[in-house]
Write a protein that holds these residues in place. Structure first.
Motif, PDB file in Angstrom:
ATOM      1  N   LEU B   4       0.872  -1.169   0.000  1.00  0.00           N
ATOM      2  CA  LEU B   4       0.000   0.000   0.000  1.00  0.00           C
ATOM      3  C   LEU B   4       0.912   1.223   0.000  1.00  0.00           C
ATOM      4  O   LEU B   4       1.677   1.431   0.934  1.00  0.00           O
ATOM      5  CB  LEU B   4      -0.859  -0.037   1.258  1.00  0.00           C
ATOM      6  N   MET B   5       0.833   2.000  -1.069  1.00  0.00           N
ATOM      7  CA  MET B   5       1.793   3.108  -1.214  1.00  0.00           C
ATOM      8  C   MET B   5       1.119   4.397  -1.630  1.00  0.00           C
ATOM      9  O   MET B   5       0.211   4.402  -2.464  1.00  0.00           O
ATOM     10  CB  MET B   5       2.793   2.773  -2.324  1.00  0.00           C
ATOM     11  N   LEU B   6       1.623   5.483  -1.080  1.00  0.00           N
ATOM     12  CA  LEU B   6       1.246   6.815  -1.516  1.00  0.00           C
ATOM     13  C   LEU B   6       1.650   6.969  -2.998  1.00  0.00           C
ATOM     14  O   LEU B   6       2.691   6.466  -3.402  1.00  0.00           O
ATOM     15  CB  LEU B   6       2.062   7.790  -0.673  1.00  0.00           C
ATOM     16  N   GLY B   7       0.844   7.684  -3.770  1.00  0.00           N
ATOM     17  CA  GLY B   7       1.202   7.944  -5.167  1.00  0.00           C
ATOM     18  C   GLY B   7       2.619   8.484  -5.271  1.00  0.00           C
ATOM     19  O   GLY B   7       3.403   8.058  -6.119  1.00  0.00           O
ATOM     20  N   ASN B   8       2.951   9.406  -4.366  1.00  0.00           N
ATOM     21  CA  ASN B   8       4.289   9.997  -4.406  1.00  0.00           C
ATOM     22  C   ASN B   8       5.376   8.962  -4.110  1.00  0.00           C
ATOM     23  O   ASN B   8       6.440   8.980  -4.720  1.00  0.00           O
ATOM     24  CB  ASN B   8       4.381  11.149  -3.398  1.00  0.00           C
ATOM     25  N   ALA B   9       5.101   8.052  -3.175  1.00  0.00           N
ATOM     26  CA  ALA B   9       6.082   7.016  -2.856  1.00  0.00           C
ATOM     27  C   ALA B   9       6.240   6.070  -4.047  1.00  0.00           C
ATOM     28  O   ALA B   9       7.330   5.549  -4.313  1.00  0.00           O
ATOM     29  CB  ALA B   9       5.657   6.249  -1.606  1.00  0.00           C
ATOM     30  N   ALA B  10       5.149   5.860  -4.774  1.00  0.00           N
ATOM     31  CA  ALA B  10       5.188   4.970  -5.940  1.00  0.00           C
ATOM     32  C   ALA B  10       6.005   5.587  -7.081  1.00  0.00           C
ATOM     33  O   ALA B  10       6.695   4.885  -7.813  1.00  0.00           O
ATOM     34  CB  ALA B  10       3.773   4.649  -6.407  1.00  0.00           C
ATOM     35  N   ILE B  11       5.935   6.927  -7.204  1.00  0.00           N
ATOM     36  CA  ILE B  11       6.781   7.606  -8.195  1.00  0.00           C
ATOM     37  C   ILE B  11       8.256   7.360  -7.838  1.00  0.00           C
ATOM     38  O   ILE B  11       9.073   7.031  -8.694  1.00  0.00           O
ATOM     39  CB  ILE B  11       6.506   9.130  -8.203  1.00  0.00           C
ATOM     40  N   ALA B  12       8.553   7.487  -6.544  1.00  0.00           N
ATOM     41  CA  ALA B  12       9.931   7.269  -6.091  1.00  0.00           C
ATOM     42  C   ALA B  12      10.357   5.829  -6.380  1.00  0.00           C
ATOM     43  O   ALA B  12      11.467   5.577  -6.858  1.00  0.00           O
ATOM     44  CB  ALA B  12      10.056   7.575  -4.597  1.00  0.00           C
ATOM     45  N   GLN B  13       9.462   4.873  -6.115  1.00  0.00           N
ATOM     46  CA  GLN B  13       9.767   3.470  -6.393  1.00  0.00           C
ATOM     47  C   GLN B  13       9.997   3.278  -7.900  1.00  0.00           C
ATOM     48  O   GLN B  13      10.916   2.566  -8.318  1.00  0.00           O
ATOM     49  CB  GLN B  13       8.608   2.585  -5.893  1.00  0.00           C
ATOM     50  N   GLY B  14       9.176   3.933  -8.724  1.00  0.00           N
ATOM     51  CA  GLY B  14       9.335   3.857 -10.181  1.00  0.00           C
ATOM     52  C   GLY B  14      10.688   4.400 -10.606  1.00  0.00           C
ATOM     53  O   GLY B  14      11.380   3.819 -11.447  1.00  0.00           O
ATOM     54  N   ALA B  15      11.088   5.512  -9.985  1.00  0.00           N
ATOM     55  CA  ALA B  15      12.383   6.108 -10.310  1.00  0.00           C
ATOM     56  C   ALA B  15      13.506   5.143  -9.939  1.00  0.00           C
ATOM     57  O   ALA B  15      14.460   4.941 -10.688  1.00  0.00           O
ATOM     58  CB  ALA B  15      12.557   7.432  -9.570  1.00  0.00           C
ATOM     59  N   TYR B  16      13.349   4.516  -8.775  1.00  0.00           N
ATOM     60  CA  TYR B  16      14.352   3.543  -8.332  1.00  0.00           C
ATOM     61  C   TYR B  16      14.451   2.379  -9.324  1.00  0.00           C
ATOM     62  O   TYR B  16      15.531   2.012  -9.779  1.00  0.00           O
ATOM     63  CB  TYR B  16      13.977   3.038  -6.937  1.00  0.00           C
ATOM     64  N   GLU B  17      13.285   1.836  -9.676  1.00  0.00           N
ATOM     65  CA  GLU B  17      13.289   0.685 -10.581  1.00  0.00           C
ATOM     66  C   GLU B  17      13.811   1.061 -11.965  1.00  0.00           C
ATOM     67  O   GLU B  17      14.394   0.237 -12.665  1.00  0.00           O
ATOM     68  CB  GLU B  17      11.879   0.078 -10.669  1.00  0.00           C
ATOM     69  N   ALA B  18      13.598   2.330 -12.361  1.00  0.00           N
ATOM     70  CA  ALA B  18      14.059   2.775 -13.682  1.00  0.00           C
ATOM     71  C   ALA B  18      15.559   3.062 -13.703  1.00  0.00           C
ATOM     72  O   ALA B  18      16.109   3.451 -14.722  1.00  0.00           O
ATOM     73  CB  ALA B  18      13.286   4.014 -14.113  1.00  0.00           C
ATOM     74  N   GLY B  19      16.213   2.892 -12.582  1.00  0.00           N
ATOM     75  CA  GLY B  19      17.661   3.121 -12.546  1.00  0.00           C
ATOM     76  C   GLY B  19      18.060   4.577 -12.461  1.00  0.00           C
ATOM     77  O   GLY B  19      19.159   4.960 -12.867  1.00  0.00           O
ATOM     78  N   VAL B  20      17.167   5.406 -11.919  1.00  0.00           N
ATOM     79  CA  VAL B  20      17.476   6.833 -11.778  1.00  0.00           C
ATOM     80  C   VAL B  20      18.704   7.013 -10.881  1.00  0.00           C
ATOM     81  O   VAL B  20      18.872   6.305  -9.883  1.00  0.00           O
ATOM     82  CB  VAL B  20      16.253   7.593 -11.218  1.00  0.00           C
ATOM     83  N   ARG B  21      19.555   7.979 -11.249  1.00  0.00           N
ATOM     84  CA  ARG B  21      20.788   8.202 -10.509  1.00  0.00           C
ATOM     85  C   ARG B  21      20.775   9.467  -9.681  1.00  0.00           C
ATOM     86  O   ARG B  21      21.563   9.612  -8.746  1.00  0.00           O
ATOM     87  CB  ARG B  21      21.978   8.274 -11.486  1.00  0.00           C
ATOM     88  N   LEU B  22      19.914  10.417 -10.046  1.00  0.00           N
ATOM     89  CA  LEU B  22      19.936  11.703  -9.329  1.00  0.00           C
ATOM     90  C   LEU B  22      18.536  12.308  -9.279  1.00  0.00           C
ATOM     91  O   LEU B  22      17.806  12.303 -10.265  1.00  0.00           O
ATOM     92  CB  LEU B  22      20.889  12.672 -10.038  1.00  0.00           C
ATOM     93  N   VAL B  23      18.181  12.820  -8.098  1.00  0.00           N
ATOM     94  CA  VAL B  23      16.924  13.563  -7.949  1.00  0.00           C
ATOM     95  C   VAL B  23      17.230  14.868  -7.219  1.00  0.00           C
ATOM     96  O   VAL B  23      17.822  14.860  -6.140  1.00  0.00           O
ATOM     97  CB  VAL B  23      15.872  12.762  -7.150  1.00  0.00           C
ATOM     98  N   SER B  24      16.848  15.980  -7.814  1.00  0.00           N
ATOM     99  CA  SER B  24      17.018  17.284  -7.176  1.00  0.00           C
ATOM    100  C   SER B  24      15.684  18.015  -7.232  1.00  0.00           C
ATOM    101  O   SER B  24      15.088  18.130  -8.297  1.00  0.00           O
ATOM    102  CB  SER B  24      18.096  18.096  -7.904  1.00  0.00           C
ATOM    103  N   GLY B  67      23.280  10.275 -16.850  1.00  0.00           N
ATOM    104  CA  GLY B  67      22.514   9.537 -15.843  1.00  0.00           C
ATOM    105  C   GLY B  67      21.033   9.846 -15.945  1.00  0.00           C
ATOM    106  O   GLY B  67      20.654  10.949 -16.347  1.00  0.00           O
ATOM    107  N   ARG B  68      20.203   8.891 -15.577  1.00  0.00           N
ATOM    108  CA  ARG B  68      18.765   9.175 -15.520  1.00  0.00           C
ATOM    109  C   ARG B  68      18.497  10.107 -14.337  1.00  0.00           C
ATOM    110  O   ARG B  68      19.018   9.869 -13.240  1.00  0.00           O
ATOM    111  CB  ARG B  68      17.959   7.887 -15.391  1.00  0.00           C
ATOM    112  N   ALA B  69      17.700  11.137 -14.565  1.00  0.00           N
ATOM    113  CA  ALA B  69      17.535  12.164 -13.535  1.00  0.00           C
ATOM    114  C   ALA B  69      16.091  12.607 -13.417  1.00  0.00           C
ATOM    115  O   ALA B  69      15.295  12.427 -14.349  1.00  0.00           O
ATOM    116  CB  ALA B  69      18.417  13.367 -13.856  1.00  0.00           C
ATOM    117  N   MET B  70      15.772  13.180 -12.250  1.00  0.00           N
ATOM    118  CA  MET B  70      14.400  13.614 -11.974  1.00  0.00           C
ATOM    119  C   MET B  70      14.407  14.890 -11.158  1.00  0.00           C
ATOM    120  O   MET B  70      15.312  15.119 -10.342  1.00  0.00           O
ATOM    121  CB  MET B  70      13.666  12.512 -11.190  1.00  0.00           C
ATOM    122  N   SER B  71      13.386  15.730 -11.380  1.00  0.00           N
ATOM    123  CA  SER B  71      13.173  16.888 -10.528  1.00  0.00           C
ATOM    124  C   SER B  71      11.669  16.994 -10.292  1.00  0.00           C
ATOM    125  O   SER B  71      10.885  16.815 -11.215  1.00  0.00           O
ATOM    126  CB  SER B  71      13.721  18.146 -11.208  1.00  0.00           C
TER     127      SER B  71
END
Ligand SMILES: Cc1ncc(C[n+]2csc(CCOP(=O)(O)OP(=O)(O)O)c2C)c(N)n1
Lengths: 188, 577
Positions: B4-24, B67-71
């Motif tokens: 059971l996950m918050l939508g926001n936590a699921a985005i973070a999990q998606g970023a993790y699974e996608a191999g994201v390297r940096l979030v700012s 690197g894969r990145a997110m903001s």
């Protein structure tokens, strides 16, 4: 048919922990679950509402007016505010504590009289001084778990399952107090 | 395993699974928990930047470097990051680049209700819109694939009910997170006119390719229930529609809201007698339908304001009334948010009100200084505006007015965009007084560290911006630090600094009452023998103090013992228990 539970209270009363325990508890029963919370501005002493829905398939995370099976209210005025959301014949569990909102404090409005009577007339009501029970458990902050205990008693989910969920959700250091609080609620 | 996950936590999990390297990111409700959840993953470099523009640029740099990145930001944060975002549309991506933006229909925690989808169209950047936590995770992974395949940044649009609802998510594992090669590529990475002219051509070609993708993509799905009524929808509105209408209509659910398909919509509509577009905020999908000649029912039947509900949808589409319910008498008192018991901002506003000052306000917990009974704040526009708008006010109304004018701005907001306004004041010969409300944390959004707190998002110790040196370095010679709980001294400082003929900064320093490190001994109590019922203590708007049947009392379950009421009581009638 889904089960719809609303948790209402005042920002800072610990409604989020209550919804977390509830969510984790029904999750283990194999249902589809959605929990909708409020973060941010309104948490600062404002009205807070959490919706929890479970059943075979849940779409909207929001509960509409006239659709809640149960309202778990941490404060009287918030219970009244949520009353339009209750299904005909639905259940309200209310902590009898009153917290004056700012318009009452400034004298711009007055705190409504006779809320418990209105709730009684329109719902299957359980009214408890949960703060008193929480302080008997050892911490007035455990109001949320007292109320969960009362709700648990009316649910089909077995006692052990609730206790197990509390063990896995509440931080170790508050566990004893919370288990005591849960039992006090459960044995009402 | 399902969680059971918050939508926001699921985005973070998606970023993790996608191999994201940096979030700012810079915090902003309802987007904040995405970045906070990234902290769980040691493989990802994560930071709070001082503002959204910086955050986006850090992510862009990471993407260019391979690197894969997110903001992530809230809708108004996108205004701040718009400059780099519009141009990185031309540059495209090397490592996948995703911007998550969370809208707030209904304005649960925001100063406006803007619709971010317009940015996708204006910046020519594809935008995906998930409708629950499971889609949050999946769409994030798809966004990275699309970003790299089409050489483009990608937006993910969220809304409060998606970001802050928990639903079930299947947890997966992390993909290959190797970084791509970095190659110097001036025509692609240096956006000066000669290069940008050529890149613009590619951007337009890319949009055409993405429209083709939209016609067949797995994110845009049709649910044919054999009805003559069609519903075109996206995001949380899809969930509301399903709840309200079930299988009684056909659905076209758009997982990609920019660019939108043409043929897919036309074919869907051709099979229906009537088509409804169900979307919160602006008629974005509706206008697209109008442009391609598909007749739909939209905003005329619904509303441009606030959130939709299943009940509203059932009424419009099926003319069905909601469930029977109890109706409230209209006169029950509202419960607006308030400054917490023990909040240091309360003392500041008490003094500003007492001195009758005009207060150029800003965004943070202290915006609540505009609420009764303090009602001290005069204006609130956007982050940073307290400083610059006061400069404008002073230039119009002159010296005397300026001596009764202050700006109030939080520590995080000052670092975000207050400092540039201060530079303007100094440079253009202003004489404003700016009060930095330094509560050692970013309070409003739920306690994030910032450059003035000396800690990173992971709680590690780091260098701390020194506000005094910073203000002095831009040319402010009068910088005073004062504790607002020392009410008398604080009042004297405000009087002195507002009277000065040059710019001044007062750093009102006292940590947020909700910080774990803040502990006051004992609770406050009214000594009923001494209390003259003058109600001066009620004027500070502390939620713990109330009057019942003429007797003033302090609720011990709310009081945190800060003692502000003790220092303002003229009769020494408030004591510690
Ligand atoms: C451009 C933009 N980004 C983010 C936000 C969300 N937001 C509102 S106030 C605030 C920061 C408040 O922190 P601070 O200035 O330290 O004041 P405090 O709340 O601690 O009193 C943030 C991040 C916003 N409103 N606008």
């Amino acid at each position: 048919m889904n089960t719809n539970i609303m948790i209402v209270g005042v920002g800072g009363q610990g409604t989020l922990l209550a919804s977390r325990i509830l969510g984790n508890c029904v999750l283990g029963e194999g249902y589809d679950v959605k929990v909708s919370e409020v973060h941010g501005m309104s948490q600062r002493g404002g009205s807070v509402v959490t919706y929890l829905k479970y059943g075979e398939k849940v779409y909207s995370p929001i509960i509409g007016k006239g659709e809640a099976d149960v309202i778990l209210a941490f404060e009287q005025l918030e219970a009244l505010r949520a009353l339009p959301y209750l299904k005909k014949g639905g259940k309200i569990i209310v902590n009898t504590q009153k917290i004056d909102p700012m318009p009452v404090i400034t004298g711009a409005a007055s705190y409504p009289e006779g809320i418990l009577d209105t709730l009684e007339e329109n719902a299957d009501l359980t009214a408890v001084d949960a703060m008193d029970l929480a302080s008997r458990a050892g911490n007035i902050k455990a109001v949320n778990v007292v109320l969960i205990g009362i709700l648990a008693k009316t649910s089909e989910i077995p006692y052990e399952k609730w206790v197990e969920t509390i063990r896995s959700t509440v931080p170790e250091k508050f566990l004893d107090v919370n288990l005591k609080a849960f039992d006090l609620g459960y044995s009402i | 395993m399902k969680k059971l996950m918050l939508g926001n936590a699921a985005i973070a999990q998606g970023a993790y699974e996608a191999g994201v390297r940096l979030v700012s990111s810079y915090p902003g409700t309802p987007s904040t928990e995405i970045t906070e959840n990234i902290v769980k993953y040691d493989e990802i470099f994560v930071e709070w930047a001082p503002n959204e523009k910086v955050a986006a640029e850090v992510a862009i740099g990471a993407s260019i470097a391979g690197g894969r990145a997110m903001s992530c930001c809230k809708h108004v944060g996108l205004n701040v990051m718009a400059d780099p975002v519009f141009t990185v549309s031309y540059i495209g991506s090397n490592g996948g680049l995703v911007f998550c933006v969370a809208d707030d229909p209904g304005m649960h925690s925001s100063q406006n209700e803007q619709d971010s989808r317009h940015y996708a169209k204006a910046a020519k950047i594809l935008m995906l819109e998930p409708s629950d936590s499971s889609e949050c995770k999946e769409f994030t992974k798809i966004a990275y694939e699309l970003s790299e395949k089409y050489d483009t940044p990608a937006f993910i649009r969220l809304s409060t009910r998606v970001s802050h609802s928990q639903s079930l998510v299947e947890i997966g594992t992390r993909a290959n997170d190797e970084i791509k090669d970095y190659k110097k590529d001036i025509p692609k990475h240096v956006m000066m006119p000669a290069m940008a002219v050529k890149r613009h051509v590619l951007v337009e070609e890319r949009t055409q390719k993405l429209i083709e993708y939209a016609e067949n993509c797995p994110l845009n799905t049709i649910e044919d229930n054999g009805s003559k009524i069609g519903v075109i929808t996206a995001g949380i509105s899809y969930m509301y529609a399903k709840e309200a209408l079930g299988d009684s209509v056909n659905y076209l659910k758009l997982g990609m809201v920019y660019p939108l398909p043409e043929k897919l919509i036309k074919d869907f509509a051709a099979k229906c007698d009537k088509v409804f577009v169900i979307e919160e905020l602006d008629p974005f999908i509706e206008e697209h339908c109008n442009n391609i000649g598909v007749k739909v029912c939209g905003k005329k039947n619904f509303t441009l304001l606030g959130e939709y509900t299943p009940e509203m949808i059932a009424k419009v589409v099926l003319n069905k009334d909601g469930a029977e319910r109890y109706e409230l008498q209209s006169d029950i008192p509202a419960r607006p948010p308030v400054l917490c018991p023990g909040c240091p901002h309360r003392a500041t506003f008490y003094v500003l009100k007492k001195l009758g000052l005009t207060v150029s306000g800003d965004i943070g917990c202290y915006t609540l200084g505009a609420a009764a009974p303090l009602q001290s704040v005069d204006t609130t526009i956007c982050m940073g505006a307290s400083v610059s708008a006061a400069h404008g006010m002073a230039k119009i109304r002159g010296e005397e007015f300026n001596k009764k004018l202050v700006s109030v701005i939080g520590d995080s907001t000052f670092m975000h965009s207050g400092i540039t306004g201060l530079v303007d004041i100094v440079y253009n010969k202003g004489a404003n007084t700016v009060i930095i409300l330094d509560n050692s944390i970013t309070g409003m959004t739920g306690h994030q560290d910032n450059p003035t707190t000396g800690k990173t998002i992971r709680g590690e110790a780091t260098k701390q911006t020194n506000l005094i040196s910073l203000c002095k370095a831009v040319g402010v010679e009068r910088v005073v630090v004062c504790d607002p709980f020392d009410v008398k001294a604080f009042e004297a400082v405000v009087k002195e600094e507002t009277a000065a003929d040059e710019p001044s900064v007062i750093i009102a320093q006292r940590p947020c009452a909700l910080l774990k490190s803040v502990k006051y001994e004992g609770k406050c109590k009214i000594d009923q023998d001494k209390c003259k019922k003058c109600k001066k203590c009620m004027s500070i708007g502390c939620p713990a103090i109330s009057v019942h049947d003429g007797t003033v009392s302090i609720d011990p379950s709310q009081c945190n013992g800060c003692g502000l009421c003790i220092s303002i009581c003229p009769f020494d009638a408030i004591v510690k228990e």
